[in-house]
Design an enzyme around this catalytic site. Sequence first.
Site, PDB file in Angstrom:
ATOM      1  N   LYS A  73      31.749  -6.158 -47.734  1.00  0.00           N
ATOM      2  CA  LYS A  73      32.612  -5.105 -46.808  1.00  0.00           C
ATOM      3  C   LYS A  73      33.459  -3.607 -47.840  1.00  0.00           C
ATOM      4  CE  LYS A  73      33.814  -8.415 -42.854  1.00  0.00           C
ATOM      5  NZ  LYS A  73      34.243  -8.596 -41.901  1.00  0.00           N
ATOM      6  N   ARG A 133      29.794 -14.507 -47.811  1.00  0.00           N
ATOM      7  CA  ARG A 133      29.222 -13.854 -46.868  1.00  0.00           C
ATOM      8  C   ARG A 133      27.998 -13.447 -47.264  1.00  0.00           C
ATOM      9  NH1 ARG A 133      33.647 -10.120 -47.582  1.00  0.00           N
ATOM     10  NH2 ARG A 133      35.227 -10.731 -46.132  1.00  0.00           N
ATOM     11  N   TYR A 152      41.883 -17.644 -40.679  1.00  0.00           N
ATOM     12  CA  TYR A 152      40.666 -17.635 -40.721  1.00  0.00           C
ATOM     13  C   TYR A 152      40.687 -19.431 -41.537  1.00  0.00           C
ATOM     14  CZ  TYR A 152      35.665 -17.928 -43.686  1.00  0.00           C
ATOM     15  OH  TYR A 152      34.438 -18.549 -43.594  1.00  0.00           O
ATOM     16  N   ARG A 162      30.649 -20.239 -45.374  1.00  0.00           N
ATOM     17  CA  ARG A 162      31.620 -19.645 -46.709  1.00  0.00           C
ATOM     18  C   ARG A 162      33.399 -20.301 -45.954  1.00  0.00           C
ATOM     19  NH1 ARG A 162      33.738 -14.648 -47.943  1.00  0.00           N
ATOM     20  NH2 ARG A 162      35.172 -13.780 -46.605  1.00  0.00           N
TER      21      ARG A 162
END
Length: 298
Positions: A172, A148, A279, A247
């Site tokens: 995160k 990220r 994703y 990514r």
Amino acid sequence: MKWLNALKDYKLYLKIERGLSKNSIDNYALDVKKLITYLEDNDINQSPLTINTEVLQQFNYDIAKVVNERTQSRILSGLRSFFSFLIFEDYRTSNPLDLIESPKIGRKLPDTLSEFEIDKLIGAIDLSTPEGERNRAILETLYGCGLRVSELTNLKMSDLFFDEGFIKVTGKGDKQRFVPILKNTQKYINLYVNEIRTHLKIQPGHEDTLFLNRRGKQLTRAMIFTMIKQLAEKIGLKKSISPHTFRHSFATHLLQNNADLRSIQMMLGHESITTTEIYVHLDKSHLSKIVEKYHPRK
């Protein structure tokens, strides 16, 4: 209870109880601030404890006029989380958004870059400047490790374990993971560190930060976005791309070359493999090849 007091408590809850990153907390807070601004602009005197479904329904109608369905859905999701927090803290007994439906949206997958397009973007970097060597190392790291943008800007010198072939990434919620790093990516990072970074006047507090700007400070997310946008314009790329595109391309290319989903999940730092399944898009031709190759009745 006043709105700003409730928002302050909510942000603390997101940080301590849910362990969210600063960027995630800011995004949740922004959704609540949109509602606060709406109430002020329309002279609606309702607190977080008294606001009802009717007011929120009108807010929903009004935001639908100025934002797309995806943004509208995200704002409503953020507000549901806020009112769920108030219920959790016994300030309310019900969520006023329970009866308000989010717009139905299809799953939008971001553009990916082909290997040729990635090579072309990196090849367009002006390596005659110090920033060029740095930018090449940045793109190689984004694509080679699937990071990220916030993970990249926060990367430390002390996170590099090149002898072992890994880097330590803080994702995160400050969750850490080790991601394999290719020899090729290591080479470009070492070039930047030894030839460029070592000559910078590094500012106090940034001594361990890997990627620095000309003034010796940590790069911002906006700087990375701008650099990628300029390169895309330089080569005439028509796709809408961002750091996240690298990514997504990382994951997609691994999957297309038969990497297993669980390994991709671990490298991307997804808590749930369901996130990875959403994703990483699979095209039908790739699925057909997998069945033809591995099914026992082929």
